[in-house]
Design a protein around this motif. Structure first.
Motif, short mmCIF file in Angstrom:
data_model
loop_
_atom_site.label_atom_id
_atom_site.label_comp_id
_atom_site.label_asym_id
_atom_site.label_seq_id
_atom_site.Cartn_x
_atom_site.Cartn_y
_atom_site.Cartn_z
N ARG A 114 0.83 -1.20 0.00
CA ARG A 114 0.00 0.00 0.00
C ARG A 114 0.87 1.25 0.00
O ARG A 114 1.92 1.30 0.60
CB ARG A 114 -0.90 0.01 1.24
N ASP A 115 0.40 2.25 -0.70
CA ASP A 115 1.03 3.56 -0.66
C ASP A 115 -0.04 4.61 -0.92
O ASP A 115 -1.21 4.28 -1.04
CB ASP A 115 2.18 3.66 -1.67
N ASP A 116 0.35 5.85 -1.01
CA ASP A 116 -0.65 6.90 -1.05
C ASP A 116 -1.51 6.91 -2.30
O ASP A 116 -2.65 7.35 -2.27
CB ASP A 116 0.01 8.28 -0.86
N ARG A 117 -1.02 6.42 -3.44
CA ARG A 117 -1.81 6.43 -4.67
C ARG A 117 -2.00 5.03 -5.26
O ARG A 117 -2.72 4.87 -6.23
CB ARG A 117 -1.13 7.33 -5.72
N GLY A 118 -1.35 4.05 -4.70
CA GLY A 118 -1.42 2.72 -5.26
C GLY A 118 -0.36 2.46 -6.30
O GLY A 118 -0.44 1.49 -7.06
N ALA A 119 0.66 3.31 -6.38
CA ALA A 119 1.68 3.17 -7.43
C ALA A 119 2.44 1.86 -7.33
O ALA A 119 2.67 1.18 -8.34
CB ALA A 119 2.64 4.36 -7.38
N ALA A 120 2.86 1.50 -6.13
CA ALA A 120 3.62 0.25 -5.97
C ALA A 120 2.77 -0.95 -6.33
O ALA A 120 3.24 -1.89 -6.98
CB ALA A 120 4.13 0.13 -4.53
N ALA A 121 1.51 -0.93 -5.93
CA ALA A 121 0.61 -2.04 -6.23
C ALA A 121 0.38 -2.17 -7.73
O ALA A 121 0.42 -3.26 -8.29
CB ALA A 121 -0.71 -1.84 -5.51
N ALA A 122 0.16 -1.05 -8.40
CA ALA A 122 -0.07 -1.09 -9.84
C ALA A 122 1.17 -1.54 -10.59
O ALA A 122 1.10 -2.32 -11.54
CB ALA A 122 -0.52 0.29 -10.34
#
Length: 236
Positions: A114-122
């Motif tokens: 999880r991160d603030d915008r979902g960048a790592a997940a995407a």
């Protein structure tokens, strides 16, 4: 660069919007060719209402299947790392341990943290699923992007008024919860139970009982994946 997922601009374009969101979710902006966008919009919004107005009944599931076939041919012909599969019947079950649930759990957004915008997940995701569901009294397409805390992450392209919702608003705080601040990944968190109902319930997959006898018995999913990350989808 990853770009945020988008909302439909009319009451009818959930189909092309969800297909475009699948590509936005799985690929960097610089990886995508405009031919993909042009073909998606050319092949969708094909269904017509009782007055014969084109597009006013959105996109048929036959058109979604056609785009899935196009993605396969495009990937094969150009070397672009994309493939699509159509799952129906038992393969379309979305429940813990099922084929579809495991695909989202192993290769979707939840695996990326999880991160603030979902960048790592995407950035780590390799699979996205287009689901044909009920939304109030209307058929609807939404994107499933992962599993988190036992719930399915989704991006619903239909924007509801904050605090008001629709007459049959989908966000109830229980089966369907709002996800805020993760525009690259999801705006909904859905209890898997919601996807399977023989009545027109929010987020229930359209099937032969709650929709039309020509629909698959349980429902239908279009599974889109990147083919350059060694993804081996579950077989059963």
């Amino acid at each position: 660069m990853r770009t945020p997922l988008i909302y439909q601009m009319t009451c009818y374009d959930c189909g092309p919007t969800t297909l475009v969101n699948a590509l936005r979710f799985l690929y960097e902006r610089e990886e995508l060719d405009p031919e993909l966008l042009a073909t998606i919009y050319a092949r969708t919004l094909d269904d017509f209402n009782e007055a014969g107005e084109a597009g006013k009944l959105g996109t048929s599931h036959q058109a979604i299947r056609h785009v899935a076939r196009y993605l396969n041919m495009y990937g094969s012909g150009t070397g672009f790392p994309v493939a699509a599969e159509i799952w129906s019947g038992e393969d379309a079950l979305i429940a813990p341990g099922s084929k579809a649930f495991r695909a989202l759990e192993e290769y979707g957004a939840g695996a990326g943290g999880r991160d603030d915008r979902g960048a790592a997940a995407a950035a780590s995701a390799s699979v996205a699923i287009v689901a044909r569901i009920w939304h109030g009294e209307n058929g609807h397409y939404t994107l499933l992007t992962g599993v988190e805390d036992g719930r399915v992450l989704a991006f619903d392209p239909y924007l509801e008024d904050a605090g008001e919702g629709l007459a049959n608003g989908t966000v109830d705080g229980d089966r369907v919860r709002l996800v805020a601040g993760r525009p690259l990944v999801a705006n909904r968190s859905v209890d898997p139970v919601a996807f399977h109902s023989d009545v027109k319930a929010n987020y229930a997959l359209k099937n032969a009982v709650n929709a039309d006898p020509t629909d698959p018995r349980i429902g239908e999913l279009v599974v889109i994946r990147r083919t350059d990350r060694g993804v081996s989808l579950p077989t059963a």
